[in-house]
Design a protein around this motif. Structure first.
Motif, PDB file in Angstrom:
ATOM      1  N   VAL A   1       0.838  -1.192   0.000  1.00  0.00           N
ATOM      2  CA  VAL A   1       0.000   0.000   0.000  1.00  0.00           C
ATOM      3  C   VAL A   1       0.877   1.248   0.000  1.00  0.00           C
ATOM      4  O   VAL A   1       2.071   1.175   0.317  1.00  0.00           O
ATOM      5  CB  VAL A   1      -0.990   0.032   1.184  1.00  0.00           C
ATOM      6  N   SER A  36      16.956  -0.633   4.784  1.00  0.00           N
ATOM      7  CA  SER A  36      16.370  -1.840   5.344  1.00  0.00           C
ATOM      8  C   SER A  36      14.916  -1.586   5.775  1.00  0.00           C
ATOM      9  O   SER A  36      14.619  -0.539   6.352  1.00  0.00           O
ATOM     10  CB  SER A  36      17.210  -2.263   6.551  1.00  0.00           C
ATOM     11  N   GLY A  37      14.035  -2.515   5.451  1.00  0.00           N
ATOM     12  CA  GLY A  37      12.649  -2.425   5.896  1.00  0.00           C
ATOM     13  C   GLY A  37      11.769  -1.506   5.063  1.00  0.00           C
ATOM     14  O   GLY A  37      10.634  -1.208   5.444  1.00  0.00           O
ATOM     15  N   LYS A  60      11.595  -3.735  -0.016  1.00  0.00           N
ATOM     16  CA  LYS A  60      12.260  -4.218  -1.241  1.00  0.00           C
ATOM     17  C   LYS A  60      11.781  -5.630  -1.610  1.00  0.00           C
ATOM     18  O   LYS A  60      11.551  -5.922  -2.780  1.00  0.00           O
ATOM     19  CB  LYS A  60      13.786  -4.217  -1.059  1.00  0.00           C
ATOM     20  N   GLU A  61      11.606  -6.461  -0.580  1.00  0.00           N
ATOM     21  CA  GLU A  61      11.157  -7.818  -0.894  1.00  0.00           C
ATOM     22  C   GLU A  61       9.729  -7.800  -1.440  1.00  0.00           C
ATOM     23  O   GLU A  61       9.383  -8.557  -2.346  1.00  0.00           O
ATOM     24  CB  GLU A  61      11.253  -8.706   0.357  1.00  0.00           C
ATOM     25  N   LYS A  62       8.935  -6.895  -0.908  1.00  0.00           N
ATOM     26  CA  LYS A  62       7.554  -6.754  -1.414  1.00  0.00           C
ATOM     27  C   LYS A  62       7.574  -6.360  -2.894  1.00  0.00           C
ATOM     28  O   LYS A  62       6.757  -6.819  -3.683  1.00  0.00           O
ATOM     29  CB  LYS A  62       6.825  -5.644  -0.643  1.00  0.00           C
ATOM     30  N   GLU A 119       5.370  -1.381  11.264  1.00  0.00           N
ATOM     31  CA  GLU A 119       4.567  -2.605  11.423  1.00  0.00           C
ATOM     32  C   GLU A 119       4.680  -3.120  12.867  1.00  0.00           C
ATOM     33  O   GLU A 119       3.668  -3.432  13.505  1.00  0.00           O
ATOM     34  CB  GLU A 119       5.105  -3.645  10.426  1.00  0.00           C
TER      35      GLU A 119
HETATM   36  N1  LIG Z   1       4.232  -0.683   0.817  1.00  0.00           N
HETATM   37  C1  LIG Z   1       4.017  -1.634   1.734  1.00  0.00           C
HETATM   38  N2  LIG Z   1       2.769  -2.027   1.995  1.00  0.00           N
HETATM   39  C2  LIG Z   1       2.519  -2.955   2.938  1.00  0.00           C
HETATM   40  N3  LIG Z   1       3.466  -3.559   3.688  1.00  0.00           N
HETATM   41  C3  LIG Z   1       4.733  -3.202   3.464  1.00  0.00           C
HETATM   42  C4  LIG Z   1       5.078  -2.222   2.483  1.00  0.00           C
HETATM   43  N4  LIG Z   1       6.411  -2.077   2.482  1.00  0.00           N
HETATM   44  C5  LIG Z   1       6.893  -2.892   3.408  1.00  0.00           C
HETATM   45  N5  LIG Z   1       5.903  -3.592   4.016  1.00  0.00           N
HETATM   46  C6  LIG Z   1       6.060  -4.555   5.119  1.00  0.00           C
HETATM   47  O1  LIG Z   1       7.203  -4.141   5.877  1.00  0.00           O
HETATM   48  C7  LIG Z   1       8.015  -5.253   6.215  1.00  0.00           C
HETATM   49  C8  LIG Z   1       9.399  -5.046   5.606  1.00  0.00           C
HETATM   50  O2  LIG Z   1       9.306  -5.156   4.179  1.00  0.00           O
HETATM   51  P1  LIG Z   1      10.387  -5.931   3.312  1.00  0.00           P
HETATM   52  O3  LIG Z   1      10.857  -7.167   4.006  1.00  0.00           O
HETATM   53  O4  LIG Z   1       9.843  -6.080   1.944  1.00  0.00           O
HETATM   54  O5  LIG Z   1      11.561  -4.841   3.368  1.00  0.00           O
HETATM   55  P2  LIG Z   1      13.046  -4.947   2.829  1.00  0.00           P
HETATM   56  O6  LIG Z   1      13.381  -3.617   2.281  1.00  0.00           O
HETATM   57  O7  LIG Z   1      13.169  -6.124   1.910  1.00  0.00           O
HETATM   58  O8  LIG Z   1      13.874  -5.196   4.151  1.00  0.00           O
HETATM   59  P3  LIG Z   1      15.388  -5.738   4.308  1.00  0.00           P
HETATM   60  O9  LIG Z   1      16.272  -4.745   3.632  1.00  0.00           O
HETATM   61  O10 LIG Z   1      15.587  -5.748   5.775  1.00  0.00           O
HETATM   62  O11 LIG Z   1      15.427  -7.088   3.677  1.00  0.00           O
HETATM   63  C9  LIG Z   1       7.326  -6.491   5.683  1.00  0.00           C
HETATM   64  O12 LIG Z   1       6.591  -7.097   6.714  1.00  0.00           O
HETATM   65  C10 LIG Z   1       6.393  -5.970   4.620  1.00  0.00           C
HETATM   66  O13 LIG Z   1       5.248  -6.748   4.545  1.00  0.00           O
END
Ligand SMILES: Nc1ncnc2c1ncn2[C@@H]1O[C@H](COP(=O)(O)OP(=O)(O)OP(=O)(O)O)[C@@H](O)[C@H]1O
Length: 648
Positions: free
Chosen positions: A337, A366-367, A370-372, A557
């Motif tokens: 979202v 981080s957080g 990116k994985e999303k 979160e």
């Molecule tokens: N735009 C978004 N909408 C809903 N939930 C999100 C969104 N962005 C991140 N999240 C939630 O925030 C948390 C962190 O997201 P994610 O793991 O994708 O981040 P990341 O950048 O890959 O982190 P890292 O660098 O630590 O691997 C997850 O639980 C994800 O579901």
């Protein structure tokens, strides 16, 4: 990399632009030994341009610092316009120079003193990127052509077809406001204003009149007194300021929707001309590639407009001014979202890259999600029914990395009791997501490059490679260019992955997303906890908007989760924020990035004043554009602390 090898066989023509004799000569020897044809060595930009005009090179090596008034970066801008690929040569890798150079979109960088293998690998990558660029341009054109045809053939209403067209274009040519308008038949435009990622509002002449505070006949007058667009053109920076001065109509649209650049394509249909105008709030939204793409679609758009126009005539009672849901389909964004401009851009990039097999590099703290983003790209791609295999490169023990990623044969090493399929093979047909790619060990980086280039892996202990069909998405929270500079990340791999970069902004730069993210997490946790969704107090929301979020969305979160466990009744009154010092390690731009009405008003008045070069009253002055008396504008400026600088 068969494509590149074949291309090299054709003796590619290379120009060297370098004022240091020894370095230029060394480079020439390396290139000629590798069967390239060096068409010349230019010592200055002027000399280079003569070579380029006489013997169009396939690629140019450009030293950033050259003798004379013009630098390699000036030449690069010209090469970009001429669609000739180039690689920068530089001894100086300071960040500011690198930033300037990167804006010109080079195919690679070589840092002096260079080794033969660096030159050859960079060249291969450059030709790959060049071919890939042409390929993807053609793909875009084909997709647009076919989709416009499909819209033309549908028996849908005018507004529905326009919404489909807007959705289609948005992926390739971004806009905040798209207007279709017949040039000769009085001012009866249909515009589409982007509201969020999927929603557009239809704007007609009445609505423009209402929003701008003018009546319809005034608007007709402005329109008929404004110059007509004869040719397709992009207006930005200086050209936008000029058209803003000269065209009352552009001023009207710019002031009504906060526009800072636009691109227009007049579509001719016999005697009639119909303008397609793309307006953006970004000052650098459009470039010549957008214009070329659009121009190639002129005949398709002419056909579409004449079909739609006929339909429109038959349907006098169309509903206007209605907010229309453009996309009824489930959006495939893996429950991401966000409605900030920055996240809408991320969604646009995802949608654009998903259907192809292009490698994607996702960057962000981080957080941030990116994985999303990686999940969304996979889910929206034709590979969605095949596996998405996630590999956390930072968590693989060095000694197991190769076997884990590429597998091993039985007996390949002590302890290899059985044959094992690696993660890459497990992802065949699907996507591999390499998280924390910056932490991948150097020796595995070489092997990954081979997977990317040759599309095959070799299990440990096997002598025959296995062909694979995987798409690579990588993510990093490190600055990979710094890693390359420090010798921890391979430059060739960096360029291979950097084909389509997406940057996910930190939460503190998109505080507008906080309310929707909070609502999203509340819904999720209420379901898992089996409770009714609690409300959030204004105080709690203000607390969250003011906080810096060093841990980004993941931290938000967790905070919501904790607050829901500790809430009082069915209301989250206060938020328990971790005790992070503000500004920890990060640049903080503003206390609140959501601007107040006054701040927005001040920014907009400043922008208009700049556009009018400080002229407040009289014809073409800021007061006229803002449609308020000059005295009112002066008192507003005083109240908002705006100091006018007529020299701007
Ligand atoms: N735009 C978004 N909408 C809903 N939930 C999100 C969104 N962005 C991140 N999240 C939630 O925030 C948390 C962190 O997201 P994610 O793991 O994708 O981040 P990341 O950048 O890959 O982190 P890292 O660098 O630590 O691997 C997850 O639980 C994800 O579901």
């Amino acid at each position: 990399m068969e494509l590149e090898k074949n291309e090299i066989d054709k003796k590619k023509k290379i120009l060297i632009v370098e004022d240091q004799f020894i370095e230029a000569h060394d480079l020439q020897l390396i290139l000629e030994k590798a069967q390239y044809e060096v068409i010349g060595i230019a010592r200055s930009v002027v000399q280079a341009l003569t070579f380029i005009d006489e013997e169009k090179p396939d690629l140019v090596f450009v030293d950033i610092f050259l003798k004379g008034t013009e630098t390699g970066i000036d030449l690069a801008k010209k090469l970009h316009e001429k669609h000739i690929g180039f690689i920068f040569l530089s001894a100086n890798s300071s960040r500011s120079v690198l930033e300037e150079a990167k804006k010109t979109q080079p195919y690679g960088f070589i840092v002096k003193p260079f080794r033969e293998q660096d030159v050859l690998i960079t060249l291969e990558i450059a030709f790959y990127r060049h071919n890939h660029g042409i390929e993807s341009q053609m793909q875009q054109e084909n997709i647009l052509r076919e989709s416009i045809d499909a819209i033309s053939c549908q028996p849908v209403k005018w507004e529905q077809a326009l919404l489909q067209l807007a959705r289609l274009f948005q992926t390739y040519i971004p806009f905040d406001y798209l207007q279709l308008e017949p040039v000769h038949n009085g001012y009866s435009p249909t515009g589409l204003l982007r509201k969020d990622f999927e929603n557009y509002e239809i704007i007609d002449a009445d609505k423009i009149a209402k929003i701008s505070g003018k009546n319809k006949s005034e608007i007709d007058e402005i329109q008929s007194g404004s110059p007509k667009h004869e040719f397709p053109k992009v207006y930005y920076d200086q050209s936008f300021r000029e058209i803003f001065q000269n065209s009352g109509f552009v001023r009207l649209i710019a002031a009504t929707f906060g526009i800072r650049s636009f691109m227009v394509l007049p579509v001719r249909m016999g005697e009639d001309v119909f303008n397609f105008s793309f307006f953006s709030r970004n000052s650098d939204a459009y470039n010549n590639e957008h214009l070329q793409l659009l121009t190639k679609l002129e005949s398709k758009l002419a056909k579409l407009v004449s079909n739609l126009h006929n339909t429109k005539k038959k349907q006098p009672n169309i509903i206007t001014n209605k907010k229309v849901d453009i996309d009824q389909m489930s959006n495939g964004f893996s429950s991401m979202v966000g409605n900030s401009q920055k996240m809408i851009s991320v969604f646009d990039y995802i949608k654009r890259v998903a259907p192809s097999d292009t490698s994607v590099l996702i960057m962000g703290e981080s957080g941030t999600g990116k994985e999303k983003v990686a999940q969304s790209i996979h889910n929206l791609s034709p590979r969605k029914n095949k596996p998405l295999v996630v590999i956390n490169c930072g968590a693989i023990p060095n000694n197991l990395a190769e076997s884990l990623l590429f597998g091993h044969e039985k007996g390949a090493f002590t302890g290899a009791f059985e044959k094992r399929i690696g993660k890459f093979e497990a992802a065949d047909g699907g996507t591999v997501f390499l998280d924390e790619i910056g932490e991948m060990p150097m020796d595995i980086q070489v092997k990954l490059l081979r997977v990317l280039q040759e599309k095959e892996i070799e299990r440990i202990g096997s002598s025959s490679p296995v062909k694979l069909n995987v798409r690579i998405i990588a993510a990093t929270n490190r600055n990979l260019e710094d890693e390359v500079a420090a010798g921890r990340f391979r430059l060739d791999l960096y360029y291979r992955l950097h084909v389509f970069p997406i940057t996910v902004p930190p939460l503190r730069e998109r505080r507008e997303d906080i309310p929707v993210l909070v609502a999203h997490f509340i819904t999720i946790f209420s379901k898992t906890l089996g409770i009714d969704e609690p409300a959030v107090s204004d105080h709690a929301l203000t607390q969250m908007k003011a906080y810096d979020w060093p841990g980004n969305v993941r931290e938000l979160e967790h905070v919501i989760h904790r607050s829901m466990l500790m809430k009082d009744g069915n209301l989250i009154k206060d938020i328990i924020l971790p005790n992070f010092p503000k500004n920890q390690g990060e640049e903080k731009t503003q206390e609140f990035s959501i601007k107040t009405i006054h701040e927005n008003e001040r920014d907009y008045i400043n922008y208009i004043l700049k556009t009018c070069r400080g002229k407040v009253s009289g014809a073409g002055g800021a007061a006229e554009i803002l449609n308020i008396p000059a005295s009112t504008l002066y008192s507003k400026m005083k109240k908002l602390g705006i100091k006018n600088n007529p020299l701007l």
